[in-house]
Design a protein around this motif. Structure first.
Motif, PDB file in Angstrom:
ATOM      1  N   HIS A   1       0.986  -1.222   0.001  1.00 38.21           N
ATOM      2  CA  HIS A   1       0.151   0.130   0.097  1.00 38.21           C
ATOM      3  C   HIS A   1       1.123   1.244  -0.118  1.00 38.21           C
ATOM      4  N   LEU A   2       1.269   1.648  -1.012  1.00 38.00           N
ATOM      5  CA  LEU A   2       2.050   2.845  -1.405  1.00 38.00           C
ATOM      6  C   LEU A   2       1.619   3.955  -0.789  1.00 38.00           C
ATOM      7  N   MET A   3       0.582   4.285  -1.232  1.00 35.96           N
ATOM      8  CA  MET A   3      -0.422   5.455  -0.832  1.00 35.96           C
ATOM      9  C   MET A   3      -0.463   5.401   0.861  1.00 35.96           C
ATOM     10  N   ASP A   4      -0.865   4.504   1.434  1.00 42.20           N
ATOM     11  CA  ASP A   4      -0.849   4.610   3.125  1.00 42.20           C
ATOM     12  C   ASP A   4       0.448   4.883   3.419  1.00 42.20           C
ATOM     13  N   GLU A   5       1.452   4.102   2.951  1.00 45.40           N
ATOM     14  CA  GLU A   5       2.891   4.396   3.482  1.00 45.40           C
ATOM     15  C   GLU A   5       3.387   6.019   3.238  1.00 45.40           C
ATOM     16  N   ALA A   6       2.877   6.528   2.263  1.00 49.54           N
ATOM     17  CA  ALA A   6       3.117   7.742   1.768  1.00 49.54           C
ATOM     18  C   ALA A   6       2.628   8.942   2.840  1.00 49.54           C
ATOM     19  N   LEU A   7       1.108   8.519   3.131  1.00 49.76           N
ATOM     20  CA  LEU A   7       0.492   9.452   4.091  1.00 49.76           C
ATOM     21  C   LEU A   7       1.180   9.349   5.553  1.00 49.76           C
ATOM     22  N   VAL A   8       1.563   8.130   5.990  1.00 49.39           N
ATOM     23  CA  VAL A   8       1.981   7.904   7.159  1.00 49.39           C
ATOM     24  C   VAL A   8       3.325   8.565   7.248  1.00 49.39           C
ATOM     25  N   LEU A   9       4.222   8.374   6.410  1.00 46.36           N
ATOM     26  CA  LEU A   9       5.566   9.177   6.389  1.00 46.36           C
ATOM     27  C   LEU A   9       5.236  10.491   6.357  1.00 46.36           C
ATOM     28  N   GLN A  10       4.573  11.290   5.707  1.00 47.56           N
ATOM     29  CA  GLN A  10       3.857  12.771   5.730  1.00 47.56           C
ATOM     30  C   GLN A  10       3.505  13.078   7.156  1.00 47.56           C
ATOM     31  N   ALA A  11       2.904  12.211   7.832  1.00 47.39           N
ATOM     32  CA  ALA A  11       2.414  12.510   9.119  1.00 47.39           C
ATOM     33  C   ALA A  11       3.635  12.355  10.335  1.00 47.39           C
ATOM     34  N   VAL A  12       4.622  11.510   9.748  1.00 45.14           N
ATOM     35  CA  VAL A  12       5.645  11.475  10.671  1.00 45.14           C
ATOM     36  C   VAL A  12       6.982  12.451  10.414  1.00 45.14           C
ATOM     37  N   GLY A  13       6.647  13.363   9.265  1.00 46.71           N
ATOM     38  CA  GLY A  13       7.516  14.452   9.025  1.00 46.71           C
ATOM     39  C   GLY A  13       7.974  15.276  10.249  1.00 46.71           C
ATOM     40  N   PRO A  14       6.996  15.932  10.549  1.00 40.12           N
ATOM     41  CA  PRO A  14       7.004  16.956  11.954  1.00 40.12           C
ATOM     42  C   PRO A  14       7.941  16.158  13.201  1.00 40.12           C
ATOM     43  N   LEU A  15       7.650  14.956  13.339  1.00 39.87           N
ATOM     44  CA  LEU A  15       8.414  14.480  14.281  1.00 39.87           C
ATOM     45  C   LEU A  15       9.941  14.346  14.061  1.00 39.87           C
ATOM     46  N   LEU A  16      10.279  14.009  12.717  1.00 40.97           N
ATOM     47  CA  LEU A  16      11.643  14.180  12.269  1.00 40.97           C
ATOM     48  C   LEU A  16      12.394  15.478  12.281  1.00 40.97           C
ATOM     49  N   GLN A  17      11.667  16.488  12.214  1.00 40.50           N
ATOM     50  CA  GLN A  17      12.058  17.900  12.460  1.00 40.50           C
ATOM     51  C   GLN A  17      12.121  18.156  13.967  1.00 40.50           C
ATOM     52  N   HIS A  18      11.369  17.693  14.593  1.00 40.09           N
ATOM     53  CA  HIS A  18      11.409  17.784  16.272  1.00 40.09           C
ATOM     54  C   HIS A  18      12.681  17.050  16.916  1.00 40.09           C
TER      55      HIS A  18
ATOM     56  N   LYS B   1     -10.025   8.811   8.946  1.00 32.95           N
ATOM     57  CA  LYS B   1     -10.364   9.711   7.804  1.00 32.95           C
ATOM     58  C   LYS B   1      -9.665  10.990   7.821  1.00 32.95           C
ATOM     59  N   ASN B   2      -8.984  11.285   9.053  1.00 32.12           N
ATOM     60  CA  ASN B   2      -7.929  12.390   9.170  1.00 32.12           C
ATOM     61  C   ASN B   2      -6.590  11.999   9.661  1.00 32.12           C
ATOM     62  N   ILE B   3      -5.909  11.239   8.619  1.00 33.55           N
ATOM     63  CA  ILE B   3      -4.507  10.789   9.003  1.00 33.55           C
ATOM     64  C   ILE B   3      -3.715  11.845   9.488  1.00 33.55           C
ATOM     65  N   ALA B   4      -4.005  13.169   9.247  1.00 30.13           N
ATOM     66  CA  ALA B   4      -2.935  14.298   9.735  1.00 30.13           C
ATOM     67  C   ALA B   4      -3.223  14.294  11.261  1.00 30.13           C
ATOM     68  N   MET B   5      -4.104  13.839  11.923  1.00 27.72           N
ATOM     69  CA  MET B   5      -4.017  13.824  13.548  1.00 27.72           C
ATOM     70  C   MET B   5      -2.856  12.779  13.699  1.00 27.72           C
ATOM     71  N   LEU B   6      -2.467  12.071  12.971  1.00 28.86           N
ATOM     72  CA  LEU B   6      -1.390  11.321  13.532  1.00 28.86           C
ATOM     73  C   LEU B   6      -0.220  12.037  13.817  1.00 28.86           C
ATOM     74  N   THR B   7      -0.005  13.414  13.248  1.00 35.63           N
ATOM     75  CA  THR B   7       1.144  14.150  13.624  1.00 35.63           C
ATOM     76  C   THR B   7       0.926  14.462  15.183  1.00 35.63           C
ATOM     77  N   GLN B   8      -0.078  14.782  15.499  1.00 35.19           N
ATOM     78  CA  GLN B   8      -0.363  15.400  17.159  1.00 35.19           C
ATOM     79  C   GLN B   8      -0.224  14.051  17.987  1.00 35.19           C
ATOM     80  N   VAL B   9      -0.583  13.074  17.527  1.00 32.16           N
ATOM     81  CA  VAL B   9      -0.574  11.758  18.589  1.00 32.16           C
ATOM     82  C   VAL B   9       0.997  11.385  18.645  1.00 32.16           C
ATOM     83  N   LEU B  10       1.859  11.722  17.482  1.00 29.92           N
ATOM     84  CA  LEU B  10       3.233  11.156  17.816  1.00 29.92           C
ATOM     85  C   LEU B  10       3.992  12.200  18.388  1.00 29.92           C
ATOM     86  N   LEU B  11       3.529  13.297  18.610  1.00 28.77           N
ATOM     87  CA  LEU B  11       4.064  14.412  19.159  1.00 28.77           C
ATOM     88  C   LEU B  11       4.047  14.288  20.869  1.00 28.77           C
TER      89      LEU B  11
END
Length: 862
Positions: free
Chosen positions: A170-187, A299-309
């Motif tokens: 599932h390349l699309m799912d992996e891409a969305l998850v990596l995008q959500a992990v991006g802010p954690l990388l910067q942190h 339905k809002n995978i962007a919320m994954l970033t807040q959960v990771l932080l």
């Protein structure tokens, strides 16, 4: 799992269900019970056991096989491409033998679709993952594991896992998850630069089916998000244990709602890893947000970033993340235990028919909540070290062995088959062969014509039968006996081991003291000196009576003209099930028994070595008739009472008190048809048994033969009264005043049970004496011989029919035959004497030739 009483503290699973798992070496697995109502198998490593389960007498026993390994499934495509058809066919045959094949998740049935014969069943959940968690935790501290995954000792690792049904990634799912992990990388990069630490964020994605185009595309996505080259990589599915062991947290990146809770998340939680997953229906059923895991809206995978932080702080898990991971480990230990226990309860209830003596398992609704909320972990501790020893070879050892055998067979076939065929055909002179065939056909036709023209003398059937028997005896006299047969002739005892089918061969002995007796002409051991019981007793060719009589079929077959096959003064029997339970006679016990027999230590005794009070079916302080009722649906006494009424032709007390007294005090009793008697006493017991079995059969045949149901069983049972026959030898031995001696099967120590002195006033000798039984036997023989009743009657088919009238008639027939021959001789002499003779007319004297006189003349020369 043996049957036991139902209590509030444990979950009963029924009686005599044999359980095989990978913890035992398959080639040394033995059947621990005297009879089998079901067999549970828990590994593909148990494949060798199926060679017996596909043979009699095990081929009709229900088998439930739990397959948890994927190792075999991964080899199926290789077998197809390599044309290993024999291996595939072998596994298909084994899979089809199981009544039910149970999988702990829904992906394994898809992987094993090539072997599906309609018997697949899924019961989600297994204690296996939590059970092996300690080993995986220890592996996470192994430095080599981190190096093999391209990780440093201080790296913060995020493992991204997904659905097992991800066929192409599932390349699309992996891409969305990596995008959500991006802010954690910067942190983390900011934290490392401010605190001069070497903590780096590494992402490892568990992949099952990755194409060549998938990895480059993922690298591009990772670079666009901001990950340095090498920070995001795929990890093959076979390294899932290593990945989860070193991960700091685990993200479930699939939005596919599966039928059961993903097993990879159970494994992560068992390893005390923080699990972050979307709020899918199957996941929210077991994970409470902020308690044992963290959730984000699917339905809002962007919320994954807040959960990771929230979960990561200062380059490691936050306090909240550590607390949630710790609670998750506790919950994972018994996650889905209730569903699994209920699933197996339903399965056992529908597949296995439990006997009368066993308490049936609780239904799924009857199991107390306290019993199904958690596994009985204290039971696993006893085998934990064995599990760790075998885990590294799970499923692969048996595959390698089968593949090596296949390759060896292929080499042998390639080396020997083709040259031999070519050589055989090249040596044939085809024209000569054609002429020989024509000549042989002509000769055969001429012989047939001459045979039709010649006069042939035809004898009576008795003469033909006598000539055939004479030829058979001559063949037997010419037969060269082997060493075991010669040794058996010189010893006082021979122990026979009745068996049925090839599945029992491993439990039969090879020494001269023992001899096998097969209940069917099929399944006999090649090269062994076994007896074919069906040829000695044609009744055993009837499958109904072969099943219902069991070992008694062997008793009747041997007793039928016993002097032709058994020459020893003592005779014994040992069930192969006794050897399977490892309570058979040891060498010491065999020597002790032979010495007691030769010295006549106990006289005319009944020796046995399998005790009733140690039988799994017997409860503490249970008396003889109570055990008989327990294993016969509560109707043993009623059946035996009615059988005795039919045997002795008299009305007995119907309150069951008129049954022969079998005291509980003074000793124990014999079970499982393993005992030794004088041969003369054995024939007396068979005389009694034939009448008893006939009475039982007359009582139960009609209903049992038509419906399959019997009052001695709760279910349809082809063995019906065989469990009564197992115990009846004790009644005969006790009331015929035989000494009953228990022989310790290990040490050979002997202890008399129910001593004769203490039996006075308790024995019904008048009903079991030899004179009474002989008189009854002769009455039945006379009735059959003179009246030839046309009713269904089992007794004449179980052995010899003989009474004094038969002896007198045979004697008279022999005398008449002798007188007839004498009269034929006299008549022949008289015919010769009275034969008309022609008187001589005269003598004719042939004259001498004319030249005869001249020959005597003397010639003189001038």
């Amino acid at each position: 799992m043996e049957g036991h009483r139902r209590t509030s503290s444990d979950l009963t699973c029924g009686h005599e269900v044999t359980y095989f798992c990978r913890l035992a070496r398959p080639h040394l697995v033995y059947f621990p019970s005297c009879s089998y109502d079901g067999i549970l198998v828990n590994s593909v490593e148990a494949r060798p056991v199926f060679s017996s389960l596909m043979q009699e007498p095990f081929k009709s026993i229900p088998v439930i096989w739990t397959v948890q390994e994927s190792s075999l499934a991964h080899r199926i495509s290789e077998y197809n491409s390599s044309e290993m058809v024999q291996i595939l066919d072998g596994w298909k045959e084994v899979f089809s033998r199981a009544n039910v094949i149970v999988f702990p998740n829904y992906i394994l049935p898809v992987m094993y679709a090539a072997f599906d014969s309609g018997n697949y069943f899924v019961i989600p959940g297994s204690p296996k993952v939590a059970f092996q968690a300690d080993r995986l935790v220890a592996k996470s501290y192994d430095r080599n594991v981190r190096i093999s995954l391209g990780l440093g000792p201080r790296d913060f690792v995020i493992a991204i896992v997904g659905s097992q049904f991800s066929y192409g990634g599932h390349l699309m799912d992996e891409a969305l998850v990596l995008q959500a992990v991006g802010p954690l990388l910067q942190h983390l990069q900011q934290y490392s630069s401010e605190n001069s630490t070497q903590t780096e964020l590494k992402v490892r994605i568990l992949s099952r089916n990755v194409t060549e185009k998938h990895s480059p595309a993922l690298d591009v996505i990772a670079l666009n998000v901001g990950f340095p080259r090498g920070a995001v990589e795929h990890v093959a599915a076979e390294y899932v244990d290593n990945l989860l062991g070193v991960a700091s947290l685990v993200i479930y990146g699939s939005c596919l709602d599966e039928q059961s809770f993903p097993s990879v998340l159970v494994q992560a939680m068992s390893l005390e890893k923080l699990v972050i997953a979307p709020d899918l229906g199957m996941i929210t059923k077991y994970i409470d947000d902020g308690v044992n895991g963290l959730l984000f809206p699917r339905k809002n995978i962007a919320m994954l970033t807040q959960v990771l932080l929230q979960a990561v702080s200062n380059g490691e898990l936050s306090v909240l993340g550590q607390k949630v991971a710790s609670v998750g480990k506790i919950h994972a230990k018994d996650l889905m235990a209730s569903e699994t226990i209920e699933g197996y309860a339903v399965l056992l209830q529908n597949v296995i028919k439990f006997p009368a003596e066993a308490l049936t398992p609780l239904s799924a609704g009857e199991i107390p909540l306290a019993l199904k909320q958690e596994w009985k972990w204290h039971l696993f501790e006893h085998v934990k070290h064995l599990y760790h020893m075998n885990e590294s070879l799970t499923g692969y050892k048996i595959l390698q062995k089968i593949e090596e055998e296949w390759r060896s067979n292929q080499k042998d076939d390639a080396r020997g088959s083709t040259p031999k065929i070519d050589e055989a055909f090249s040596t044939i002179a085809w024209e000569e062969e054609r002429e020989n065939r024509i000549m042989s056909i002509k000769m055969r036709l001429e012989e047939e014509e001459l045979k039709d023209r010649s006069d042939q003398t035809h004898g009576t059937w008795e003469e033909v039968y006598r000539n055939v028997k004479k030829v058979d005896r001559m063949k037997n006299e010419l037969h060269e006996r082997d060493e075991k047969e010669l040794e058996r002739t010189g010893q006082p005892l021979c122990i026979y081991e009745p068996f049925f089918g090839e599945g029992t061969w491993p439990f039969l002995h090879q020494s001269s003291l023992y001899r096998g007796i097969g209940l069917s002409s099929k399944g006999r051991r090649p090269g062994a000196d076994d007896i074919d019981a069906s040829s000695r007793l044609p009744l055993l060719n009837n499958g109904y009576y072969r099943d219902i009589l069991g070992e008694f079929g062997a008793f009747f077959a041997l007793a039928n003209r016993i002097d032709r096959i058994h020459k020893n003064s003592w005779i014994g029997f040992q069930s192969w099930r006794v050897t399977a339970r490892k309570v058979n006679l040891s060498k010491n016990a065999e020597s002790a028994m032979l010495e007691a027999i030769q010295t006549q230590k106990h006289g005319d005794a009944f020796y046995f070595w399998v005790r009733m009070d140690q039988d799994p079916r017997s409860h503490a302080n249970q008396d003889f008739w109570s055990l008989c009722d327990t294993i016969n649906a509560g109707n043993c006494r009623l059946a035996v009472l009615e059988a005795f009424q039919r045997m002795y032709g008299m009305q007995l007390d119907e309150d069951l008190n008129s049954l022969p007294h079998m005291p509980n005090a003074g000793g124990t009793w014999s079970v499982m048809q393993s005992w030794v008697l004088r041969t003369r006493s054995f024939l007396e017991f068979v005389m009694f048994s034939r009448m008893f079995v006939d009475a039982l059969d007359a009582q139960m045949y009609d209903n049992h033969h038509q419906t399959g149901h019997c009052i001695l069983s709760l279910h349809r049972d082809k063995h019906c009264y065989s469990r009564v026959l197992e115990l009846i030898v004790n009644v005969w031995a006790f009331h015929s005043a035989r000494r009953m001696v228990f022989v310790n099967p290990e040490t050979g120590a002997m202890h008399e049970q129910h001593p004769l002195d203490g039996r006075r006033g308790q024995m019904s000798i008048q009903w079991f004496s030899y004179a009474t039984l002989k008189s009854m036997d002769e009455d039945l023989a006379e009735e059959y011989d003179e009246e030839h009743p046309d009713r269904k009657w089992l007794w004449p088919q179980t052995g010899e029919v003989f009474w004094q009238g038969v002896y007198e008639r045979e004697k008279n027939m022999r005398q008449q035959e002798k007188e007839r021959r004498k009269q034929q001789t006299k008549d022949k002499i008289q015919r010769i004497k009275k034969r008309a003779r022609q008187k001589t007319i005269g003598r004719y004297i042939k004259p001498l030739p004319d030249d005869a006189g001249r020959l005597n003349d003397t010639r003189t020369g001038d």
